[in-house]
Structure formats: structure tokens, C-alpha cells
Design a protein around this motif. Structure first.
Motif, PDB file in Angstrom:
ATOM      1  N   MET A 273       0.866  -1.280  -0.022  1.00 17.25           N
ATOM      2  CA  MET A 273      -0.050   0.066  -0.016  1.00 17.25           C
ATOM      3  C   MET A 273       0.925   1.255   0.033  1.00 17.25           C
ATOM      4  O   MET A 273       1.949   1.265   0.546  1.00 17.25           O
ATOM      5  CB  MET A 273      -1.007   0.070   1.268  1.00 17.25           C
ATOM      6  CG  MET A 273      -1.687  -1.152   1.170  1.00 17.25           C
ATOM      7  SD  MET A 273      -3.360  -1.187   1.869  1.00 17.25           S
ATOM      8  CE  MET A 273      -3.492  -2.972   1.992  1.00 17.25           C
ATOM      9  N   PRO A 274       0.495   2.211  -0.759  1.00 13.81           N
ATOM     10  CA  PRO A 274       1.137   3.678  -0.974  1.00 13.81           C
ATOM     11  C   PRO A 274       1.295   4.319   0.446  1.00 13.81           C
ATOM     12  O   PRO A 274       0.360   4.238   1.327  1.00 13.81           O
ATOM     13  CB  PRO A 274       0.562   4.379  -2.004  1.00 13.81           C
ATOM     14  CG  PRO A 274      -0.411   3.433  -2.564  1.00 13.81           C
ATOM     15  CD  PRO A 274      -0.719   2.196  -1.590  1.00 13.81           C
ATOM     16  N   ASP A 275       2.500   4.839   0.729  1.00 13.11           N
ATOM     17  CA  ASP A 275       2.445   5.732   1.834  1.00 13.11           C
ATOM     18  C   ASP A 275       1.960   7.288   1.396  1.00 13.11           C
ATOM     19  O   ASP A 275       1.304   7.418   0.133  1.00 13.11           O
ATOM     20  CB  ASP A 275       4.163   6.053   2.168  1.00 13.11           C
ATOM     21  CG  ASP A 275       4.848   6.557   1.183  1.00 13.11           C
ATOM     22  OD1 ASP A 275       4.506   6.994   0.108  1.00 13.11           O
ATOM     23  OD2 ASP A 275       5.915   6.912   1.722  1.00 13.11           O
ATOM     24  N   TYR A 276       2.151   8.025   2.304  1.00 10.67           N
ATOM     25  CA  TYR A 276       1.388   9.599   2.030  1.00 10.67           C
ATOM     26  C   TYR A 276       1.908   9.967   0.455  1.00 10.67           C
ATOM     27  O   TYR A 276       0.980  10.633  -0.124  1.00 10.67           O
ATOM     28  CB  TYR A 276       1.460  10.478   2.986  1.00 10.67           C
ATOM     29  CG  TYR A 276       3.020  11.159   3.046  1.00 10.67           C
ATOM     30  CD1 TYR A 276       3.164  12.466   2.628  1.00 10.67           C
ATOM     31  CD2 TYR A 276       3.910  10.474   3.584  1.00 10.67           C
ATOM     32  CE1 TYR A 276       4.431  12.967   2.497  1.00 10.67           C
ATOM     33  CE2 TYR A 276       5.414  11.237   3.693  1.00 10.67           C
ATOM     34  CZ  TYR A 276       5.322  12.300   3.106  1.00 10.67           C
ATOM     35  OH  TYR A 276       6.647  12.745   3.078  1.00 10.67           O
ATOM     36  N   ARG A 277       3.178   9.952   0.277  1.00 11.43           N
ATOM     37  CA  ARG A 277       3.710  10.468  -1.102  1.00 11.43           C
ATOM     38  C   ARG A 277       2.883   9.550  -2.350  1.00 11.43           C
ATOM     39  O   ARG A 277       2.705  10.255  -3.260  1.00 11.43           O
ATOM     40  CB  ARG A 277       5.068  10.121  -1.146  1.00 11.43           C
ATOM     41  CG  ARG A 277       6.038  11.108  -0.439  1.00 11.43           C
ATOM     42  CD  ARG A 277       7.497  10.777  -0.146  1.00 11.43           C
ATOM     43  NE  ARG A 277       7.722   9.378   0.417  1.00 11.43           N
ATOM     44  CZ  ARG A 277       8.455   9.013   1.252  1.00 11.43           C
ATOM     45  NH1 ARG A 277       9.220   9.939   1.562  1.00 11.43           N
ATOM     46  NH2 ARG A 277       8.726   7.820   1.533  1.00 11.43           N
ATOM     47  N   GLY A 278       2.951   8.388  -2.138  1.00 10.62           N
ATOM     48  CA  GLY A 278       2.125   7.557  -3.136  1.00 10.62           C
ATOM     49  C   GLY A 278       0.500   8.035  -3.474  1.00 10.62           C
ATOM     50  O   GLY A 278       0.083   7.934  -4.651  1.00 10.62           O
ATOM     51  N   HIS A 279       0.023   8.579  -2.189  1.00 15.74           N
ATOM     52  CA  HIS A 279      -1.246   8.769  -2.237  1.00 15.74           C
ATOM     53  C   HIS A 279      -1.404  10.250  -2.713  1.00 15.74           C
ATOM     54  O   HIS A 279      -2.551  10.712  -3.604  1.00 15.74           O
ATOM     55  CB  HIS A 279      -1.912   8.602  -0.999  1.00 15.74           C
ATOM     56  CG  HIS A 279      -2.413   7.398  -0.753  1.00 15.74           C
ATOM     57  ND1 HIS A 279      -3.421   6.611  -1.332  1.00 15.74           N
ATOM     58  CD2 HIS A 279      -2.161   6.422   0.497  1.00 15.74           C
ATOM     59  CE1 HIS A 279      -3.285   5.683  -0.989  1.00 15.74           C
ATOM     60  NE2 HIS A 279      -2.585   5.185   0.184  1.00 15.74           N
ATOM     61  N   LEU A 280      -0.484  11.207  -2.467  1.00 13.28           N
ATOM     62  CA  LEU A 280      -0.472  12.470  -3.057  1.00 13.28           C
ATOM     63  C   LEU A 280      -0.134  12.508  -4.650  1.00 13.28           C
ATOM     64  O   LEU A 280      -0.729  13.087  -5.255  1.00 13.28           O
ATOM     65  CB  LEU A 280       0.819  13.506  -2.515  1.00 13.28           C
ATOM     66  CG  LEU A 280       0.363  13.827  -0.896  1.00 13.28           C
ATOM     67  CD1 LEU A 280       1.732  14.544  -0.539  1.00 13.28           C
ATOM     68  CD2 LEU A 280      -0.637  14.680  -0.981  1.00 13.28           C
ATOM     69  N   ALA A 281       0.701  11.564  -5.033  1.00 15.33           N
ATOM     70  CA  ALA A 281       1.013  11.195  -6.469  1.00 15.33           C
ATOM     71  C   ALA A 281      -0.391  10.697  -7.231  1.00 15.33           C
ATOM     72  O   ALA A 281      -0.688  11.218  -8.252  1.00 15.33           O
ATOM     73  CB  ALA A 281       1.931  10.441  -6.594  1.00 15.33           C
TER      74      ALA A 281
END
Length: 151
Positions: free
Chosen positions: A1-9
Motif C-alpha cells: 500500500m502506498p504511503d502519503y507520497r504515493g497517495h499524493l502522487a
């Protein structure tokens, strides 16, 4: 699962594609200030489901909320600041990956964006705020997609 950077991207990708789509369809005339605001709401929506746990995403999310709430207070918009503060506390109610990771929360959580102007008898603002509701939902949707909630 993505971290906050992945979710922001992911939120940025969905937001940009959404903006390009509405401009190409002629539903919105491109305005850089409004586009920036819509992207900001999309990014907040992309972070929202994970702000119920101590994380860098939570810190970033609440830093933005504090600045916006402070801006509302400075402008003398105390009722708006109160509503904003109340709804910013919602993620604290529940457990991680609980209600914040559901499709119905994606629809219900941002509803105050359009309901509060209606309740405050500012119906002309509902149409103005509707794209910001849609942007938040789109960001929220990107988060749930990246977390595999719609397999």
C-alpha cells in the motif's frame, strides 16, 4: 500500500486528468487560481482516509487545515471556521482502515462543502463549491483505488 507520497502522487494524477477532462469538455474555463484550489482539494481528499493514524500524511493534512482555519478566523469568517474545525476532527472518530476506507465515506465526508453554504442560506455558493466537492471525492477515490478497495 502506498504511503502519503504515493497517495499524493495518485491524487495529483487524478486531479490533473480531471481538470484536463472538464476543460476539454467545456465544463470549465481554465483559471490557474481555481485549478490550484481544485488540485489542493483533490490532494486533501487523497490524504483523508489515512489521517486517522499518526503519520506524515496526517501531519501534512492537519497543517493545511490549521492554515485554512486560521485564514478563516483572520478574515472574520467565524462560522465557517467553526464548521471547518468541526469537520477536520472527524477522522479521530474510528479506527484505522475503518469507516474512512469505505465508498460511502468518500461520498459523505466532503458533503459539508456543499451542504454548509445551503444551510447558511448562501445557495448561490453551492454551485460555486460543487467542483471542490467533486475534486475532494476524486482525490478520495484515488486513495481507495490505490489501496485496492475496488478490486
Amino acid at each position: 500500500m502506498p504511503d502519503y507520497r504515493g497517495h499524493l502522487a495518485g491524487g495529483l494524477f487524478f486531479g490533473v486528468m480531471g481538470l484536463v477532462g472538464v476543460v476539454l469538455l467545456g465544463w470549465m474555463v481554465f483559471d490557474p487560481i481555481r485549478a490550484g484550489g481544485l488540485l489542493g482539494f483533490c490532494l486533501l481528499g487523497a490524504l483523508f482516509p489515512d489521517v486517522d493514524t499518526n503519520s506524515k500524511g496526517q501531519n501534512l493534512y492537519y497543517a493545511v487545515f490549521v492554515l485554512v482555519d486560521l485564514g478563516l478566523i483572520i478574515k472574520g469568517l467565524y462560522v465557517w471556521a467553526a464548521w471547518f474545525g468541526l469537520f477536520s476532527m472527524l477522522p479521530a472518530v474510528g479506527s484505522h482502515r475503518g469507516w474512512t476506507h469505505t465508498w460511502w465515506a468518500m461520498i459523505l465526508v466532503p458533503l459539508p462543502i456543499v451542504i454548509i453554504p445551503f444551510v447558511m442560506q448562501a445557495q448561490e455558493l453551492v454551485q460555486h463549491f460543487a467542483p471542490f466537492y467533486a475534486a475532494f471525492v476524486l482525490g478520495y477515490f484515488s486513495h481507495l483505488i490505490l489501496d485496492g478497495k475496488f478490486k
